[in-house]
Design a protein around this motif. Structure first.
Motif, PDB file in Angstrom:
ATOM      1  N   ASP A  51     -31.140   3.250  -6.958  1.00 17.03           N
ATOM      2  CA  ASP A  51     -31.124   1.815  -7.227  1.00 17.03           C
ATOM      3  C   ASP A  51     -31.503   1.495  -8.673  1.00 17.03           C
ATOM      4  N   THR A  52     -32.247   2.380  -9.302  1.00 17.37           N
ATOM      5  CA  THR A  52     -32.558   2.206 -10.724  1.00 17.37           C
ATOM      6  C   THR A  52     -31.292   2.369 -11.559  1.00 17.37           C
ATOM      7  N   VAL A  53     -30.522   3.438 -11.288  1.00 20.13           N
ATOM      8  CA  VAL A  53     -29.267   3.654 -12.013  1.00 20.13           C
ATOM      9  C   VAL A  53     -28.282   2.531 -11.710  1.00 20.13           C
ATOM     10  N   TYR A  54     -28.218   2.098 -10.462  1.00 14.84           N
ATOM     11  CA  TYR A  54     -27.337   0.975 -10.102  1.00 14.84           C
ATOM     12  C   TYR A  54     -27.736  -0.277 -10.896  1.00 14.84           C
ATOM     13  N   SER A  55     -29.032  -0.492 -11.050  1.00  7.23           N
ATOM     14  CA  SER A  55     -29.505  -1.638 -11.830  1.00  7.23           C
ATOM     15  C   SER A  55     -29.005  -1.560 -13.268  1.00  7.23           C
ATOM     16  N   ARG A  56     -28.999  -0.359 -13.826  1.00  7.47           N
ATOM     17  CA  ARG A  56     -28.490  -0.161 -15.186  1.00  7.47           C
ATOM     18  C   ARG A  56     -26.982  -0.415 -15.246  1.00  7.47           C
ATOM     19  N   LEU A  57     -26.240   0.115 -14.273  1.00  7.39           N
ATOM     20  CA  LEU A  57     -24.780  -0.012 -14.284  1.00  7.39           C
ATOM     21  C   LEU A  57     -24.316  -1.441 -14.047  1.00  7.39           C
ATOM     22  N   THR A  58     -25.182  -2.273 -13.510  1.00  4.88           N
ATOM     23  CA  THR A  58     -24.838  -3.689 -13.294  1.00  4.88           C
ATOM     24  C   THR A  58     -25.459  -4.586 -14.367  1.00  4.88           C
ATOM     25  N   GLY A  59     -25.892  -3.975 -15.480  1.00  8.01           N
ATOM     26  CA  GLY A  59     -26.316  -4.761 -16.636  1.00  8.01           C
ATOM     27  C   GLY A  59     -27.729  -5.279 -16.600  1.00  8.01           C
ATOM     28  N   ARG A  60     -28.586  -4.684 -15.808  1.00 12.22           N
ATOM     29  CA  ARG A  60     -29.973  -5.153 -15.743  1.00 12.22           C
ATOM     30  C   ARG A  60     -30.869  -4.317 -16.658  1.00 12.22           C
ATOM     31  N   LEU A  61     -31.199  -3.118 -16.264  1.00 14.32           N
ATOM     32  CA  LEU A  61     -32.089  -2.275 -17.053  1.00 14.32           C
ATOM     33  C   LEU A  61     -31.404  -1.748 -18.310  1.00 14.32           C
ATOM     34  N   ASN A  62     -32.211  -1.480 -19.338  1.00 13.54           N
ATOM     35  CA  ASN A  62     -31.641  -0.793 -20.494  1.00 13.54           C
ATOM     36  C   ASN A  62     -31.765   0.717 -20.297  1.00 13.54           C
ATOM     37  N   ALA A  63     -31.091   1.466 -21.116  1.00 12.10           N
ATOM     38  CA  ALA A  63     -31.014   2.918 -20.957  1.00 12.10           C
ATOM     39  C   ALA A  63     -32.382   3.582 -21.046  1.00 12.10           C
ATOM     40  N   MET A  64     -33.250   3.102 -21.927  1.00 15.42           N
ATOM     41  CA  MET A  64     -34.573   3.699 -22.082  1.00 15.42           C
ATOM     42  C   MET A  64     -35.418   3.517 -20.826  1.00 15.42           C
ATOM     43  N   GLU A  65     -35.296   2.359 -20.191  1.00 11.67           N
ATOM     44  CA  GLU A  65     -36.057   2.129 -18.962  1.00 11.67           C
ATOM     45  C   GLU A  65     -35.580   3.051 -17.841  1.00 11.67           C
ATOM     46  N   VAL A  66     -34.276   3.258 -17.754  1.00  7.09           N
ATOM     47  CA  VAL A  66     -33.745   4.195 -16.757  1.00  7.09           C
ATOM     48  C   VAL A  66     -34.291   5.587 -17.024  1.00  7.09           C
ATOM     49  N   PHE A  67     -34.274   6.004 -18.277  1.00 10.26           N
ATOM     50  CA  PHE A  67     -34.797   7.324 -18.642  1.00 10.26           C
ATOM     51  C   PHE A  67     -36.259   7.441 -18.227  1.00 10.26           C
ATOM     52  N   ARG A  68     -37.050   6.415 -18.482  1.00 10.11           N
ATOM     53  CA  ARG A  68     -38.480   6.469 -18.152  1.00 10.11           C
ATOM     54  C   ARG A  68     -38.691   6.632 -16.653  1.00 10.11           C
ATOM     55  N   VAL A  69     -37.932   5.898 -15.838  1.00 13.69           N
ATOM     56  CA  VAL A  69     -38.092   5.978 -14.387  1.00 13.69           C
ATOM     57  C   VAL A  69     -37.706   7.364 -13.881  1.00 13.69           C
ATOM     58  N   LEU A  70     -36.528   7.836 -14.288  1.00 15.15           N
ATOM     59  CA  LEU A  70     -36.062   9.140 -13.812  1.00 15.15           C
ATOM     60  C   LEU A  70     -36.953  10.262 -14.333  1.00 15.15           C
ATOM     61  N   ASP A  71     -37.409  10.133 -15.562  1.00 12.21           N
ATOM     62  CA  ASP A  71     -38.285  11.147 -16.140  1.00 12.21           C
ATOM     63  C   ASP A  71     -39.613  11.205 -15.392  1.00 12.21           C
ATOM     64  N   CYS A  72     -40.146  10.065 -15.034  1.00 17.91           N
ATOM     65  CA  CYS A  72     -41.413  10.017 -14.284  1.00 17.91           C
ATOM     66  C   CYS A  72     -41.250  10.697 -12.928  1.00 17.91           C
ATOM     67  N   LEU A  73     -40.158  10.369 -12.217  1.00 16.78           N
ATOM     68  CA  LEU A  73     -39.921  10.967 -10.900  1.00 16.78           C
ATOM     69  C   LEU A  73     -39.780  12.484 -11.006  1.00 16.78           C
ATOM     70  N   LYS A  74     -38.996  12.928 -11.990  1.00 20.19           N
ATOM     71  CA  LYS A  74     -38.787  14.373 -12.139  1.00 20.19           C
ATOM     72  C   LYS A  74     -40.070  15.074 -12.580  1.00 20.19           C
ATOM     73  N   ALA A  75     -40.850  14.432 -13.455  1.00 17.94           N
ATOM     74  CA  ALA A  75     -42.105  15.030 -13.912  1.00 17.94           C
ATOM     75  C   ALA A  75     -43.099  15.177 -12.762  1.00 17.94           C
ATOM     76  N   LEU A  76     -43.028  14.272 -11.794  1.00 20.21           N
ATOM     77  CA  LEU A  76     -43.898  14.360 -10.614  1.00 20.21           C
ATOM     78  C   LEU A  76     -43.443  15.456  -9.648  1.00 20.21           C
ATOM     79  N   GLY A  77     -42.246  15.990  -9.883  1.00 18.20           N
ATOM     80  CA  GLY A  77     -41.749  17.069  -9.038  1.00 18.20           C
ATOM     81  C   GLY A  77     -40.713  16.647  -8.022  1.00 18.20           C
ATOM     82  N   PHE A  78     -40.254  15.407  -8.105  1.00 15.43           N
ATOM     83  CA  PHE A  78     -39.245  14.926  -7.159  1.00 15.43           C
ATOM     84  C   PHE A  78     -37.845  15.329  -7.605  1.00 15.43           C
ATOM     85  N   GLU A  79     -36.996  15.630  -6.637  1.00 15.51           N
ATOM     86  CA  GLU A  79     -35.564  15.717  -6.892  1.00 15.51           C
ATOM     87  C   GLU A  79     -35.017  14.288  -6.901  1.00 15.51           C
TER      88      GLU A  79
END
Length: 395
Positions: free
Chosen positions: A287-315
């Motif tokens: 839903d974060t990526v979908y938010s970006r693709l529909t013009g809501r989040l900017n690219a850096m915010e998407v990177f931060r969310v996905l990076d946080c999830l991956k850094a925590l060990g989530f797939e």
């Protein structure tokens, strides 16, 4: 001609219950639990998850001694937890029989000790026995202490749908014992953090920043930081339930279910091999990526969310998002949207991100853009980078 008459009924019921954060609650010197029991008939039974007994071999002795010291008797039922208890009606029947045989009434107490699934199922039994008996929840996982265990919902699965049967019935009290978190395996330790990321993303940017800054310490099982995370996450959930104006979800808006529509379907598709928090992490990513693709989040915010999830060990991707031997989105994922619509009462309302810390509700989701979001997650995941066949198919 007969003229109809109407009596308009209206009343309000005020609910309140404490959510207590403590340690070693079955130590006789800790009076948090006994202080609650003294408000009623003091007659109580306790249901505890099998895994808790296995991880804490002396727990049943501690419980018996606790009640003995305080001049009470408490029968104990040991029962499996996890999604098994929510998928098998026989376990609900066993809890109801336990309540019946020990003559637990509306002024007695049922104490449930376990993870979120056990609390859901035992809470459902407590809500339908005598139209509701007093339930004291003792959550034992990160996820149940910071989210599911502090709310007002109880449920079991049916018809292959998560939480199809359920009630809104607030607990009499919730007691979080941080000591139980120390025995969690790494998957369950991590799993509950997903709910903290979720609520931070839609409600509290400062909290998200705090989680991101403390990823390494959380991964290293810093108990002090985990207790802080659990408290703040629970606080945000409780605040929303109590102040958002719809605690029993009469409307079609469920902001706290950000990332959950896909998560629930993934849990089912994986045969519940995915833990709830693991599925929620993927749902958040989607839903974060979908938010970006529909013009809501900017690219850096998407990177931060996905990076946080991956850094925590989530797939952030699971093969069940795609059809087998294909790069096409799994049709059951779209079915998950429809099931979520049904669960909301017929009107689809999905929480997306306008920015980190601020959610935005939408009433529809594009299947085309969802497919693009799934492809984005695939190519951003370790599943893709480690699989030459998938790389070749995508070319």
């Amino acid at each position: 001609m007969y003229k109809a008459q109407t009596i308009q009924q209206h009343f309000q019921v005020s609910y309140q219950y404490p959510v207590i954060f403590s340690r070693n609650i079955f130590n006789p010197e800790n009076e948090e639990l006994i202080g609650i029991l003294r408000h009623g008939s003091a007659k109580a039974v306790l249901v505890i998850e099998t895994a808790i007994r296995e991880c804490h071999p002396g727990i049943l002795r501690e419980i018996n001694n606790y009640f003995k010291v305080h001049g009470l008797h408490c029968e104990v039922l040991v029962i499996p937890g996890g999604e098994a208890i929510k998928n098998e009606p026989a376990y609900i029947e066993e809890v109801l029989t336990f309540i019946h045989e020990h003559r637990i009434d509306r002024h007695s107490y049922l104490i449930a000790v376990g993870g979120g699934a056990l609390l859901d199922a035992v809470g459902y039994a407590a809500a339908i026995a005598h139209r509701g008996i007093r339930l004291i929840r003792v959550p034992t996982t990160v996820l149940s202490q910071n989210d599911s265990g502090v709310g007002v919902k109880n449920s079991v699965n049916h018809f292959g749908k998560k939480n199809f049967l359920g009630t809104f019935s607030p607990p009499y009290a919730v007691i979080n014992d941080a000591v139980f978190l120390e025995s969690l395996d790494d998957r369950n330790w991590r799993s509950g953090i997903a709910e903290a990321v979720k609520v931070a993303l839609i409600k509290d940017k400062v909290f998200f920043d705090w989680i991101s800054a403390n990823v390494e310490a959380l991964n290293n099982r810093d108990m002090t930081l985990m207790e802080q995370l659990v408290f703040r996450c629970a606080e945000l959930h409780i605040e929303h339930i109590g102040t958002a104006g719809d605690p029993f979800e009469k409307g079609s808006s469920r902001p706290l279910d950000f990332g959950h529509w896909a998560a629930h379907k993934l849990e089912c598709l994986s045969g519940y091999q995915l833990l709830h928090g693991e599925a929620v992490a993927i749902g958040i990513a989607l839903d974060t990526v979908y938010s970006r693709l529909t013009g809501r989040l900017n690219a850096m915010e998407v990177f931060r969310v996905l990076d946080c999830l991956k850094a925590l060990g989530f797939e952030i991707f699971h093969p069940m998002l795609l059809e087998e031997h294909s790069l096409e989105i799994h049709p059951q994922l779209f079915r998950g949207l429809e099931e979520f619509r049904e669960h909301l009462g017929g009107e689809l309302t999905i929480m997306l991100l306008e920015e980190i810390g601020k959610g935005e509700e939408v009433q529809e989701m594009s299947h085309t853009i969802l497919s693009e979001a799934v492809q984005y997650l695939l190519k951003s995941s370790s599943v893709f980078n480690d699989n030459p066949i998938l790389i070749q198919q995508s070319l």
